[in-house]
Design a protein around this motif. Structure first.
Motif, PDB file in Angstrom:
ATOM      1  N   VAL A  13      47.676 -10.159  38.321  1.00 29.99           N
ATOM      2  CA  VAL A  13      47.078  -8.879  38.023  1.00 29.99           C
ATOM      3  C   VAL A  13      47.873  -7.672  38.866  1.00 29.99           C
ATOM      4  N   TYR A  14      48.339  -7.084  38.394  1.00 35.24           N
ATOM      5  CA  TYR A  14      49.297  -5.788  38.860  1.00 35.24           C
ATOM      6  C   TYR A  14      48.650  -4.424  38.736  1.00 35.24           C
ATOM      7  N   ARG A  15      48.471  -3.719  39.924  1.00 36.14           N
ATOM      8  CA  ARG A  15      48.009  -2.270  39.785  1.00 36.14           C
ATOM      9  C   ARG A  15      49.228  -1.476  40.183  1.00 36.14           C
ATOM     10  N   ASP A  16      49.714  -0.753  39.371  1.00 37.02           N
ATOM     11  CA  ASP A  16      51.019   0.256  39.558  1.00 37.02           C
ATOM     12  C   ASP A  16      51.969  -0.560  39.696  1.00 37.02           C
ATOM     13  N   GLY A  17      52.114  -1.790  39.368  1.00 41.22           N
ATOM     14  CA  GLY A  17      53.431  -2.605  39.636  1.00 41.22           C
ATOM     15  C   GLY A  17      53.384  -3.540  40.852  1.00 41.22           C
ATOM     16  N   VAL A  18      52.295  -3.213  41.597  1.00 41.64           N
ATOM     17  CA  VAL A  18      52.001  -3.934  42.847  1.00 41.64           C
ATOM     18  C   VAL A  18      51.189  -5.154  42.550  1.00 41.64           C
ATOM     19  N   ASP A  19      51.478  -6.459  42.967  1.00 42.63           N
ATOM     20  CA  ASP A  19      50.610  -7.642  42.813  1.00 42.63           C
ATOM     21  C   ASP A  19      49.508  -7.428  43.278  1.00 42.63           C
ATOM     22  N   LEU A  20      48.201  -7.791  42.555  1.00 43.82           N
ATOM     23  CA  LEU A  20      46.991  -7.848  43.394  1.00 43.82           C
ATOM     24  C   LEU A  20      46.709  -9.397  43.567  1.00 43.82           C
ATOM     25  N   THR A  66      36.634 -13.674  48.150  1.00 45.67           N
ATOM     26  CA  THR A  66      36.291 -13.069  49.450  1.00 45.67           C
ATOM     27  C   THR A  66      36.639 -11.620  49.356  1.00 45.67           C
ATOM     28  N   LEU A  67      35.973 -10.843  50.372  1.00 41.42           N
ATOM     29  CA  LEU A  67      36.109  -9.553  50.548  1.00 41.42           C
ATOM     30  C   LEU A  67      37.588  -9.256  50.934  1.00 41.42           C
ATOM     31  N   VAL A  68      38.496  -8.489  50.054  1.00 43.16           N
ATOM     32  CA  VAL A  68      39.719  -8.323  50.353  1.00 43.16           C
ATOM     33  C   VAL A  68      40.129  -6.844  50.096  1.00 43.16           C
ATOM     34  N   LYS A  69      41.219  -6.578  50.672  1.00 41.76           N
ATOM     35  CA  LYS A  69      41.552  -5.150  50.500  1.00 41.76           C
ATOM     36  C   LYS A  69      41.643  -4.320  49.148  1.00 41.76           C
ATOM     37  N   PRO A  70      42.165  -5.071  48.183  1.00 46.07           N
ATOM     38  CA  PRO A  70      42.130  -4.481  46.879  1.00 46.07           C
ATOM     39  C   PRO A  70      40.742  -4.061  46.253  1.00 46.07           C
ATOM     40  N   GLU A  78      39.134   7.081  40.682  1.00 44.98           N
ATOM     41  CA  GLU A  78      40.267   7.691  39.904  1.00 44.98           C
ATOM     42  C   GLU A  78      40.814   6.548  38.909  1.00 44.98           C
ATOM     43  N   VAL A  79      41.541   7.016  37.962  1.00 49.57           N
ATOM     44  CA  VAL A  79      41.921   6.032  36.959  1.00 49.57           C
ATOM     45  C   VAL A  79      43.213   5.036  37.598  1.00 49.57           C
ATOM     46  N   HIS A  80      42.721   3.646  37.170  1.00 47.61           N
ATOM     47  CA  HIS A  80      43.885   2.706  37.638  1.00 47.61           C
ATOM     48  C   HIS A  80      44.570   2.034  36.733  1.00 47.61           C
ATOM     49  N   ALA A  81      45.684   2.004  36.795  1.00 42.30           N
ATOM     50  CA  ALA A  81      46.458   1.381  35.786  1.00 42.30           C
ATOM     51  C   ALA A  81      46.653  -0.128  36.272  1.00 42.30           C
ATOM     52  N   LEU A  82      46.130  -1.208  35.430  1.00 36.68           N
ATOM     53  CA  LEU A  82      46.202  -2.341  35.608  1.00 36.68           C
ATOM     54  C   LEU A  82      47.151  -3.211  34.679  1.00 36.68           C
ATOM     55  N   ASP A  83      47.777  -4.209  34.852  1.00 35.44           N
ATOM     56  CA  ASP A  83      48.761  -5.052  33.975  1.00 35.44           C
ATOM     57  C   ASP A  83      48.188  -6.435  34.314  1.00 35.44           C
ATOM     58  N   LEU A  84      47.726  -7.151  33.267  1.00 38.24           N
ATOM     59  CA  LEU A  84      47.371  -8.497  33.520  1.00 38.24           C
ATOM     60  C   LEU A  84      48.467  -9.347  32.772  1.00 38.24           C
ATOM     61  N   ARG A  85      49.152 -10.342  33.436  1.00 36.96           N
ATOM     62  CA  ARG A  85      50.266 -10.911  32.496  1.00 36.96           C
ATOM     63  C   ARG A  85      49.850 -12.412  32.702  1.00 36.96           C
ATOM     64  N   GLY A  86      49.801 -13.278  31.669  1.00 37.01           N
ATOM     65  CA  GLY A  86      49.454 -14.535  31.925  1.00 37.01           C
ATOM     66  C   GLY A  86      50.394 -15.360  30.973  1.00 37.01           C
ATOM     67  N   ALA A  87      50.079 -16.961  31.127  1.00 40.73           N
ATOM     68  CA  ALA A  87      51.079 -17.703  30.338  1.00 40.73           C
ATOM     69  C   ALA A  87      50.230 -18.612  29.653  1.00 40.73           C
ATOM     70  N   VAL A  88      50.105 -18.577  28.429  1.00 43.58           N
ATOM     71  CA  VAL A  88      49.322 -19.278  27.808  1.00 43.58           C
ATOM     72  C   VAL A  88      50.049 -20.757  27.363  1.00 43.58           C
ATOM     73  N   GLN A  89      49.338 -22.013  27.478  1.00 48.01           N
ATOM     74  CA  GLN A  89      49.860 -23.137  27.034  1.00 48.01           C
ATOM     75  C   GLN A  89      49.723 -23.323  25.585  1.00 48.01           C
ATOM     76  N   VAL A  90      50.527 -23.688  24.664  1.00 48.64           N
ATOM     77  CA  VAL A  90      50.466 -24.160  23.269  1.00 48.64           C
ATOM     78  C   VAL A  90      51.044 -25.164  23.082  1.00 48.64           C
ATOM     79  N   MET A  91      50.363 -26.199  22.275  1.00 48.66           N
ATOM     80  CA  MET A  91      50.883 -27.507  21.747  1.00 48.66           C
ATOM     81  C   MET A  91      51.417 -26.931  20.196  1.00 48.66           C
ATOM     82  N   ASP A  92      52.864 -27.522  20.265  1.00 48.38           N
ATOM     83  CA  ASP A  92      53.647 -27.330  19.016  1.00 48.38           C
ATOM     84  C   ASP A  92      53.376 -28.740  18.407  1.00 48.38           C
TER      85      ASP A  92
END
Length: 173
Positions: A13-20, A66-70, A78-92
């Motif tokens: 998960v990224y917020r404004d390009g910074v990894d959370l 746990t309780l963390v800074k993010p 305020e409006v937060h821009a979040l970017d979630l990037r994942g990798a899905v395992q697919v069986m061909d």
């Protein structure tokens, strides 16, 4: 097509390009159409008719071990821009090999609720951020499959912009 999606391998998960770093899991929003019950002459009963391109409240929840800074800056009103990037395992199944399919969810959201969690010896604190989503875009394997932008009258589902005619009728184009 013998592609069998199996599981999410991992995500970031990224917020404004910074990894959370540190989320335990993310609960993506439900897409629930706004509806109005239609009844009367010509209808045998009632129909909950969706309002084209309109959706109820969409909530994103970030759960933390746990309780963390993010948690603090995601609590700022305020409006937060979040970017979630994942990798899905697919069986061909035809080729008998696994492949990785990228998934991306871009979100703009504002905080609704922050849970600081609990203190319990030797256990996760179960802290969380709950945010109201006003924009979401889902891309699977590079193809945009969902885009909802409530403030700009955009609702593209599987390549069809169901609000295009509405924007035109309102003089927004």
């Amino acid at each position: 097509m013998n592609q069998v999606p199996e599981k999410l391998i991992s995500y970031r998960v990224y917020r404004d390009g910074v990894d959370l770093v540190g989320t335990a899991d993310v609960q993506l929003p439900d897409l629930e159409a706004m509806t109005e019950t239609i009844k009367g002459a010509g209808i045998a009963g009632e129909v909950d008719s969706p309002v084209l391109g309109h959706y109820g409240s969409m909530t994103l929840v970030l759960n933390w071990r746990t309780l963390v800074k993010p948690i603090a800056f995601l609590s700022r009103q305020e409006v937060h821009a979040l970017d979630l990037r994942g990798a899905v395992q697919v069986m061909d199944a035809a080729a008998g090999v696994y492949k990785v399919v990228p998934i991306r969810v871009a979100i703009r959201a504002t905080p609704k609720k922050t849970s600081l969690g609990k203190f319990d010896v030797g256990a996760p604190m179960e802290s969380s951020n709950e945010l109201e989503v006003s924009y979401i875009k889902v891309s699977i394997d590079g193809a945009d499959v969902i885009e909802i932008d409530k403030y700009n009258y955009i609702a593209k589902i599987d390549g069809v912009d169901v609000l295009a005619d509405v924007r035109s009728a309102l003089g927004l184009v």
